[in-house]
Write an enzyme that holds these catalytic residues in place. Structure first.
Site, PDB file in Angstrom:
ATOM      1  N   GLU A  27      40.438 -99.051  59.241  1.00  0.00           N
ATOM      2  CA  GLU A  27      39.989 -98.311  57.915  1.00  0.00           C
ATOM      3  C   GLU A  27      38.856 -96.908  57.706  1.00  0.00           C
ATOM      4  OE1 GLU A  27      41.783 -99.124  54.288  1.00  0.00           O
ATOM      5  OE2 GLU A  27      43.413-100.672  55.085  1.00  0.00           O
TER       6      GLU A  27
HETATM    7  C1  BGP Z   1      40.831-100.400  51.780  1.00  0.00           C
HETATM    8  C2  BGP Z   1      42.586-100.968  51.667  1.00  0.00           C
HETATM    9  C3  BGP Z   1      43.806 -99.505  51.160  1.00  0.00           C
HETATM   10  C4  BGP Z   1      43.217 -98.590  51.153  1.00  0.00           C
HETATM   11  C5  BGP Z   1      41.283 -97.854  50.692  1.00  0.00           C
HETATM   12  C6  BGP Z   1      41.359 -97.148  50.055  1.00  0.00           C
HETATM   13  O1  BGP Z   1      40.911-101.979  50.299  1.00  0.00           O
HETATM   14  O2  BGP Z   1      43.311-101.785  52.501  1.00  0.00           O
HETATM   15  O3  BGP Z   1      45.196-100.009  51.152  1.00  0.00           O
HETATM   16  O4  BGP Z   1      43.697 -98.209  49.779  1.00  0.00           O
HETATM   17  O5  BGP Z   1      41.114 -99.645  50.764  1.00  0.00           O
HETATM   18  O6  BGP Z   1      41.017 -97.751  48.880  1.00  0.00           O
HETATM   19  P1  BGP Z   1      41.643 -96.713  47.719  1.00  0.00           P
HETATM   20  O7  BGP Z   1      42.701 -96.441  47.866  1.00  0.00           O
HETATM   21  O8  BGP Z   1      41.017 -97.661  46.363  1.00  0.00           O
HETATM   22  O9  BGP Z   1      40.390 -95.713  47.255  1.00  0.00           O
END
Ligand code: BGP
Length: 476
Positions: free
Chosen positions: A371
């Site tokens: 990610e």
């Molecule tokens: C991480 C998670 C995801 C995702 C991402 C972005 O913490 O694994 O599920 O959503 O962050 O965060 P956000 O959606 O709160 O912007």
């Protein structure tokens, strides 16, 4: 010399943030379904506010998500068009075991993932499967108290056995728990925990942590037994803590914050609890619920690679003396040297390289960035086209930092998946307006919109990045 041959470029999503169809195909209710958009979201995901069912006062974005359940063919086709080598998605546990404690899986739920996986393979996209991404069947929360209960090991084992056997030869890369350290910061989301009044919250969290770590080791064991080709990874919400000043007090504070996160990965990768944690927990009177055989199981079943998310670095120090930054599940001070996103997440590509070096030095196992991305407000034209140069800039700088870590520092790296290649519901805020995608989805924070998909400027840019194996990051 750039990225290695066979480097796995792609994108990452989570079932509860995009599938929708929360009550179709025999699916049971999950903790993440009942988490609303709005100001109550935070107290609910942190386990401070008990909210275990729908009510009329709130809007629940996971119910429909972006309707990927019905549109996965169109979505995967677009990923294929960008040239994805891998697609990271998660399994909705309550699609497979609607209550979580059944003995037999729900065939209709499995059929959905059969189709999804076959669709990926059709475009030569290697599936990268997160077994649990912040989701637990609600029945397991209500009846068993979520991961605070050791019974969860049995239910999780049944889930993973089902998946490993069913997808043998089709799926090779598995992640046991998304951002496992988030259970300390958002225990309802990470572990299905609702605190009882007056209970020792640290004790509950570390009990749940032990159970998740055990479950992860059991999954790793079974994955290797079912197919020695399986590669199992842990998954950390990463981002190194810097000290706010060179004052040794601040440096020590940063060290403690880093240890709090590395604790999980230390167990999953090295196979034993680190001394710093054992000593601290002992001092604080927290008991780890070890049973006979646990130590050996953890030791013998360590992960094959280290995966992590990275959005931002963090800063540690005394919050009474320094400004606190907004908008992060893992708290941080403001870093005066960095710019921040519209949600206050501080942008630090060099911190990405620093974090990769730390992780690689510590574990000496291949890394997988699963990610990374920029959540931003997009303004589409009448055709749904967005000129998202800000997103391209962010990603280009981070990919460059990753290239430096590989080519200049020798960090071993399996691949890189951006977060949310298609706009989806935000985990921390429940908003749709916090967008990460190369593909725009017409839907707003209140659930209005056609759900139509359209390409943003970054779509062609990422396609070119993949085509050139990360050589050409230019924006033109
Ligand atoms: C991480 C998670 C995801 C995702 C991402 C972005 O913490 O694994 O599920 O959503 O962050 O965060 P956000 O959606 O709160 O912007």
């Amino acid at each position: 010399m750039g990225f290695p041959k066979g480097f796995l470029w792609g994108g990452a999503t989570a079932a509860n943030q995009l599938e929708g169809a929360y009550n179709e195909g025999g699916r049971g209710l999950a903790n993440v379904d009942v988490v609303p958009h709005g100001e109550d979201r935070f107290p609910i995901i942190t386990g401070q506010m008990k909210h275990v069912d729908f009510d009329d006062k709130h809007f629940y974005p996971a119910k429909e998500g972006i309707d990927h359940y019905h549109r996965y063919e169109e979505d995967i086709k677009l990923f294929g068009e960008m040239g994805f080598k891998t697609y990271r998605f998660s399994i909705g546990w309550s699609r497979i075991f609607p209550n979580g404690d059944e003995l037999e899986p729900n065939e209709e739920g499995l059929k959905f993932y059969d189709r999804l996986i076959d669709e990926c393979l059709k475009y030569d996209i290697e599936p990268l499967v997160t077994i649990t991404h912040f989701d637990i069947p609600m029945h397991l929360v209500n009846e068993y108290g979520g991961w605070r209960n050791r019974k969860m090991l049995e239910f999780y084992e049944r889930l993973v056995r089902t998946l490993f056997n069913r997808y043998k030869g089709k799926v090779r890369y598995w992640l046991t728990f998304n951002e496992i350290n988030v259970l300390l910061h958002a225990p309802f989301m990470g572990a299905g925990i609702v605190f009882e009044e007056g209970e020792n919250e640290e004790q509950v969290k570390y009990t749940a942590a032990h159970h998740e770590l055990m479950a992860s080791a059991i999954a790793t064991k079974i994955a290797h037994e079912v197919d020695p080709e399986n590669m199992v990874g842990c998954m950390l919400a990463a981002g190194e803590y810097y000290p706010i000043t060179p004052n040794p007090k601040d440096v020590r504070e940063a060290q403690l914050k880093n240890q709090e996160n590395y604790f999980f990965i230390d167990v999953q990768s090295r196979g034993e609890y680190p001394n710093y944690a054992l000593k601290r927990l002992e001092r604080e009177g927290i008991k780890l619920p070890f049973e006979e055989g646990d130590k050996e199981l953890l030791k013998e079943n360590t992960v094959d690679f280290i995966s992590f998310s990275y959005y931002s670095s963090r800063v540690a120090g005394d919050p009474k003396e320094h400004e606190v930054a907004e908008g992060n599940m893992l708290g941080t001070l403001n870093n005066p040297y960095l710019e921040a996103s519209e949600w206050g997440w501080q942008i630090d590509p060099l911190g990405f390289r620093i974090t990769m070096n730390e992780l690689y030095d510590r574990y000496q196992k291949p890394l997988f960035v699963v990610e990374n991305g920029l959540g931003a407000i997009d303004e589409p034209d009448e055709n749904g086209y967005v000129e998202d140069d800000y997103r391209i800039d962010y990603l280009a700088q981070h990919i460059e930092a990753m290239r430096d870590a590989i080519t200049l520092d020798g960090v071993e790296m399996l691949g890189y998946t951006t977060w949310g290649p298609i706009d989806l519901v935000s985990a921390s805020t429940g908003e749709m307006s916090k967008r990460y995608g190369f593909i725009y989805v017409d839907r707003d924070d209140a659930g209005k919109g056609t759900l139509n998909r359209s390409k943003k400027k970054s779509f062609d840019w990422y396609k070119k990045v993949i085509e050139t194996n990360g050589e050409d990051l230019s924006n033109n």
